[in-house]
Design a protein around this motif. Structure first.
Motif, PDB file in Angstrom:
ATOM      1  N   PRO A  80      -3.086  -6.688  17.009  1.00 32.40           N
ATOM      2  CA  PRO A  80      -2.635  -6.378  15.650  1.00 32.40           C
ATOM      3  C   PRO A  80      -3.355  -5.152  15.081  1.00 32.40           C
ATOM      4  CG  PRO A  80      -4.182  -8.211  15.599  1.00 32.40           C
ATOM      5  CD  PRO A  80      -4.060  -7.800  17.042  1.00 32.40           C
ATOM      6  N   GLU A  81      -4.418  -4.706  15.757  1.00 30.59           N
ATOM      7  CA  GLU A  81      -5.200  -3.532  15.336  1.00 30.59           C
ATOM      8  C   GLU A  81      -6.061  -3.100  16.520  1.00 30.59           C
ATOM      9  OE1 GLU A  81      -9.022  -3.996  13.633  1.00 30.59           O
ATOM     10  OE2 GLU A  81      -8.963  -4.919  15.611  1.00 30.59           O
ATOM     11  N   GLY A  82      -6.780  -1.984  16.369  1.00 30.98           N
ATOM     12  CA  GLY A  82      -7.480  -1.422  17.520  1.00 30.98           C
ATOM     13  C   GLY A  82      -8.981  -1.684  17.587  1.00 30.98           C
ATOM     14  N   SER A 113       3.377  -9.799  12.783  1.00 34.06           N
ATOM     15  CA  SER A 113       4.636 -10.432  12.402  1.00 34.06           C
ATOM     16  C   SER A 113       4.682 -10.667  10.897  1.00 34.06           C
ATOM     17  CB  SER A 113       4.785 -11.745  13.170  1.00 34.06           C
ATOM     18  OG  SER A 113       6.021 -12.302  12.877  1.00 34.06           O
ATOM     19  N   GLU A 114       4.745  -9.549  10.148  1.00 32.26           N
ATOM     20  CA  GLU A 114       4.813  -9.630   8.691  1.00 32.26           C
ATOM     21  C   GLU A 114       6.265  -9.587   8.264  1.00 32.26           C
ATOM     22  OE1 GLU A 114       1.739  -7.440   6.385  1.00 32.26           O
ATOM     23  OE2 GLU A 114       1.654  -6.184   8.168  1.00 32.26           O
ATOM     24  N   ARG A 115       6.516  -9.862   6.977  1.00 33.49           N
ATOM     25  CA  ARG A 115       7.888  -9.755   6.472  1.00 33.49           C
ATOM     26  C   ARG A 115       8.237  -8.273   6.374  1.00 33.49           C
ATOM     27  NH1 ARG A 115       9.853  -9.587   1.577  1.00 33.49           N
ATOM     28  NH2 ARG A 115       7.837  -9.928   0.635  1.00 33.49           N
ATOM     29  N   VAL A 129     -10.235   6.002  14.659  1.00 38.47           N
ATOM     30  CA  VAL A 129     -11.494   6.395  15.306  1.00 38.47           C
ATOM     31  C   VAL A 129     -12.525   5.294  15.072  1.00 38.47           C
ATOM     32  CG1 VAL A 129     -11.011   8.825  14.749  1.00 38.47           C
ATOM     33  CG2 VAL A 129     -12.670   7.569  13.381  1.00 38.47           C
ATOM     34  N   GLU A 130     -13.455   5.174  15.994  1.00 38.21           N
ATOM     35  CA  GLU A 130     -14.557   4.221  15.836  1.00 38.21           C
ATOM     36  C   GLU A 130     -15.845   4.914  16.304  1.00 38.21           C
ATOM     37  OE1 GLU A 130     -13.560   1.504  14.382  1.00 38.21           O
ATOM     38  OE2 GLU A 130     -11.482   1.271  15.015  1.00 38.21           O
ATOM     39  N   GLN A 131     -16.912   4.751  15.506  1.00 41.70           N
ATOM     40  CA  GLN A 131     -18.238   5.205  15.929  1.00 41.70           C
ATOM     41  C   GLN A 131     -19.061   3.951  16.105  1.00 41.70           C
ATOM     42  OE1 GLN A 131     -20.215   8.461  14.241  1.00 41.70           O
ATOM     43  NE2 GLN A 131     -18.611   8.995  12.805  1.00 41.70           N
ATOM     44  N   VAL A 256     -11.530  -4.211  -1.833  1.00 39.35           N
ATOM     45  CA  VAL A 256     -11.878  -5.118  -0.729  1.00 39.35           C
ATOM     46  C   VAL A 256     -10.859  -4.881   0.382  1.00 39.35           C
ATOM     47  CG1 VAL A 256     -12.971  -6.970  -2.044  1.00 39.35           C
ATOM     48  CG2 VAL A 256     -10.483  -6.953  -1.782  1.00 39.35           C
ATOM     49  N   ARG A 257     -11.099  -5.458   1.564  1.00 33.04           N
ATOM     50  CA  ARG A 257     -10.194  -5.238   2.674  1.00 33.04           C
ATOM     51  C   ARG A 257      -9.696  -6.576   3.208  1.00 33.04           C
ATOM     52  NH1 ARG A 257      -7.817  -2.072   2.837  1.00 33.04           N
ATOM     53  NH2 ARG A 257      -7.393  -2.227   5.026  1.00 33.04           N
ATOM     54  N   GLY A 258      -8.562  -6.540   3.886  1.00 30.46           N
ATOM     55  CA  GLY A 258      -7.951  -7.773   4.376  1.00 30.46           C
ATOM     56  C   GLY A 258      -8.535  -8.309   5.674  1.00 30.46           C
ATOM     57  N   TYR A 261     -14.372  -8.275   9.070  1.00 32.04           N
ATOM     58  CA  TYR A 261     -15.564  -7.731   9.741  1.00 32.04           C
ATOM     59  C   TYR A 261     -16.336  -6.677   8.947  1.00 32.04           C
ATOM     60  CZ  TYR A 261     -11.882  -4.534  11.707  1.00 32.04           C
ATOM     61  OH  TYR A 261     -10.821  -3.696  11.904  1.00 32.04           O
ATOM     62  N   TYR A 262     -15.833  -6.261   7.799  1.00 40.33           N
ATOM     63  CA  TYR A 262     -16.480  -5.141   7.105  1.00 40.33           C
ATOM     64  C   TYR A 262     -17.817  -5.511   6.466  1.00 40.33           C
ATOM     65  CZ  TYR A 262     -12.155  -2.606   7.815  1.00 40.33           C
ATOM     66  OH  TYR A 262     -11.080  -1.985   8.387  1.00 40.33           O
ATOM     67  N   THR A 263     -18.739  -4.567   6.543  1.00 41.31           N
ATOM     68  CA  THR A 263     -20.020  -4.675   5.852  1.00 41.31           C
ATOM     69  C   THR A 263     -20.277  -3.321   5.196  1.00 41.31           C
ATOM     70  OG1 THR A 263     -21.096  -3.983   7.899  1.00 41.31           O
ATOM     71  CG2 THR A 263     -21.104  -6.343   7.439  1.00 41.31           C
TER      72      THR A 263
HETATM   73  P1  HAM Z   1      -5.686  -2.095   8.293  1.00 43.36           P
HETATM   74  O1  HAM Z   1      -5.957  -1.791   6.859  1.00 43.36           O
HETATM   75  O2  HAM Z   1      -5.274  -3.465   8.621  1.00 43.36           O
HETATM   76  O3  HAM Z   1      -6.995  -1.695   9.082  1.00 43.36           O
HETATM   77  O4  HAM Z   1      -4.574  -1.101   8.852  1.00 43.36           O
HETATM   78  C1  HAM Z   1      -4.718   0.305   8.768  1.00 43.36           C
HETATM   79  C2  HAM Z   1      -3.395   0.972   8.431  1.00 43.36           C
HETATM   80  O5  HAM Z   1      -2.374   0.565   9.351  1.00 43.36           O
HETATM   81  C3  HAM Z   1      -2.826   0.592   7.067  1.00 43.36           C
HETATM   82  O6  HAM Z   1      -3.432   1.310   6.034  1.00 43.36           O
HETATM   83  C4  HAM Z   1      -1.355   0.951   7.245  1.00 43.36           C
HETATM   84  O7  HAM Z   1      -1.146   2.343   7.055  1.00 43.36           O
HETATM   85  C5  HAM Z   1      -1.114   0.612   8.699  1.00 43.36           C
HETATM   86  N1  HAM Z   1      -0.443  -0.712   8.793  1.00 43.36           N
HETATM   87  C6  HAM Z   1      -1.010  -1.933   8.801  1.00 43.36           C
HETATM   88  N2  HAM Z   1      -0.070  -2.900   8.902  1.00 43.36           N
HETATM   89  C7  HAM Z   1       1.126  -2.268   8.961  1.00 43.36           C
HETATM   90  C8  HAM Z   1       2.494  -2.701   9.079  1.00 43.36           C
HETATM   91  N3  HAM Z   1       2.814  -3.995   9.188  1.00 43.36           N
HETATM   92  N4  HAM Z   1       3.470  -1.758   9.101  1.00 43.36           N
HETATM   93  C9  HAM Z   1       3.169  -0.447   9.008  1.00 43.36           C
HETATM   94  N5  HAM Z   1       1.904   0.032   8.910  1.00 43.36           N
HETATM   95  C10 HAM Z   1       0.891  -0.862   8.876  1.00 43.36           C
HETATM   96  C11 HAM Z   1      -7.167  -1.833  10.425  1.00 43.36           C
HETATM   97  O8  HAM Z   1      -6.294  -2.087  11.204  1.00 43.36           O
HETATM   98  C12 HAM Z   1      -8.589  -1.550  10.879  1.00 43.36           C
HETATM   99  N6  HAM Z   1      -8.643  -1.736  12.330  1.00 43.36           N
HETATM  100  C13 HAM Z   1      -9.028  -0.158  10.479  1.00 43.36           C
HETATM  101  C14 HAM Z   1     -10.413   0.143  10.927  1.00 43.36           C
HETATM  102  C15 HAM Z   1     -10.778   0.857  12.007  1.00 43.36           C
HETATM  103  N7  HAM Z   1     -11.518  -0.279  10.351  1.00 43.36           N
HETATM  104  C16 HAM Z   1     -12.561   0.139  11.051  1.00 43.36           C
HETATM  105  N8  HAM Z   1     -12.132   0.826  12.058  1.00 43.36           N
END
Ligand code: HAM
Length: 419
Positions: A80-82, A113-115, A129-131, A256-258, A261-263
């Protein structure tokens, strides 16, 4: 019955595909300049990896993951993310021991799997990017600077960056209790979702889009009062360094973030043209994630930008048409054979060239050239072929000139560069 795309999944074609290509090229150029190297991580991982990293109470883990048992019975999920995959790869490839401070970037599809709605897809693309292995507040500032240079070079304008410091997990414990105490008596005035969130993850209430909840959230105690001197110093250094780098950010004590893991540092980029789904990108520091995956403590920070949303923000006229190709028009069977040979030679020589197959009329071939937005055509009939010449026609001026056939590659290359 014809097949159809699944809901929330898209084909990316034409101008959008071109815009994706350009944005990806800008990302590679900017990230390289900032010292990031590419990593390609798998699309499929153990489900556990994501629930451990993102938090079992998050929306993504609770209800948005594409998960299933694979043929050997392992519970797996489409990423769902990187960030979670990058942290796994960092440890599995021993980068913590061989590289120390590691800077990686990635791009590719993610699945939630969002609406579906405008700007919200089930398969979307992220560039991130990740450091890893750095506690320095300058790494936070560098990450946000990199994000803003990338957005600028991708052609985005009018975006805003908000930044906050969420403190460490320990600092947040006290804050959590304070927030729960603040919201508990207001429960009846909260939306249904927020009432459920109150017991599970009170921080999510600060992120609610409903007007009533928003107003209550904006009067809640901000996190600042719960930060230690160290977190406060970190925050101030990040802001000062961003000032030095020339990046405009707004402090938002309620950001805040969804993901769990954030600190400390968190940030979000928004764009007014995006409507309800206005987050273009987001990120922050996640100092405990490597440890929670079994590694030694390694402070880390990163961001991800949603590619579909970024492309939506770019003005349509920011995307110039593709370079006009040469169109080879042939008349007669011998010329058609030679024409195929010429198109092949031109392409190998780096010239964008095209032709129609089959015995088409001159008119229909010229129509095709127009459709391809060609600026000039190479016209080759059996007569020209017999004389060892070809005709070059410039569509805009209508000018037509005859040249020796053996100069064709050189001429087409020159024209495709200068015309
Ligand atoms: P996130 O806020 O869940 O963060 O997603 C980052 C971006 O992905 C969002 O701001 C949005 O532009 C795009 N995005 C998320 N969900 C959708 C969706 N269903 N459809 C279209 N675009 C979407 C992360 O994923 C973290 N991994 C960011 C991060 C990297 N934090 C630290 N390192």
């Amino acid at each position: 019955m014809a097949f159809q795309r699944l809901r929330g999944f898209r084909d990316i074609t034409g101008a959008d595909a071109l815009a994706f290509e350009r944005v990806e090229a800008a990302a590679r150029a900017v990230f390289g300049r900032f010292g990031f190297e590419e990593i390609r991580i798998p699309l499929l991982e153990e489900k556990q990896l994501f629930s451990r990293a993102l938090g079992t109470e998050t929306d993504v883990v609770q209800k948005e993951m594409y998960e299933f048992d694979d043929r050997s019975g392992v519970r797996v999920a489409l990423r769902p993310e990187g960030t979670a995959g990058v942290v796994r790869a960092y440890l599995e490839n021993n980068f913590d021991k061989t590289h120390g401070w590691t800077k990686l970037y990635y791009l590719g599809p993610m699945f939630r799997s969002e609406r579906p709605q405008a700007g919200r897809l089930r398969q979307f693309h992220q560039i991130g990017v990740e450091q890893l292995g750095t506690d320095s507040p300058y790494a936070d500032a560098e990450t946000v600077h990199c994000l803003s240079v990338f957005l600028d070079e991708a052609g985005a304008s009018g975006y805003a960056i908000k930044l906050n410091n969420l403190g460490t997990f320990e600092e947040r414990q006290l804050f959590r209790r304070e927030l729960e105490g603040y919201f508990a008596p207001l429960k009846d005035r909260l939306c249904e979702d927020c009432r459920a969130r109150l017991g599970r993850n009170v921080f999510r209430l600060l992120d609610c889009k409903q007007e009533g909840c928003r107003a209550l959230a904006r009067s809640s105690p901000p996190i600042d009062g719960f930060l230690t001197d160290e977190s406060r110093r970190h925050h101030e250094t990040v802001l000062a360094a961003l000032g030095r780098a020339g990046v405009a950010v707004a402090r938002d004590p309620y950001l805040v973030r969804g993901l769990d893991y954030y600190t400390r540092t968190v940030f979000e980029v928004t764009h007014p043209s995006l409507g309800a789904q206005d987050a273009l990108g987001a990120g922050g520091r996640y100092d405990s994630l490597v440890e929670s995956f079994g590694g030694a403590r390694a402070g880390s920070v990163g961001f991800a930008v949603g590619l579909e949303r970024l492309v939506m923000c770019l003005s349509a006229d920011g995307a110039p048409a593709p370079e006009p190709p040469v169109f080879v028009v042939t008349l007669g069977p011998a010329a058609a054979e030679k024409g195929f040979e010429l198109v092949s030679t031109l392409r190998r020589a780096g010239v964008r060239a095209s032709m129609e197959y089959g015995a088409k009329s001159m008119k229909s071939q010229l129509r095709a050239a127009d459709k391809h937005r060609c600026r000039f055509a190479v016209i080759l009939g059996d007569d020209e072929l017999a004389q060892g010449v070809f005709v070059m026609k410039h569509f805009e001026t209508g000018e037509q000139k005859t040249f020796p056939l053996d100069s064709i590659v050189e001429r087409c290359r020159k024209q495709s560069l200068t015309d």
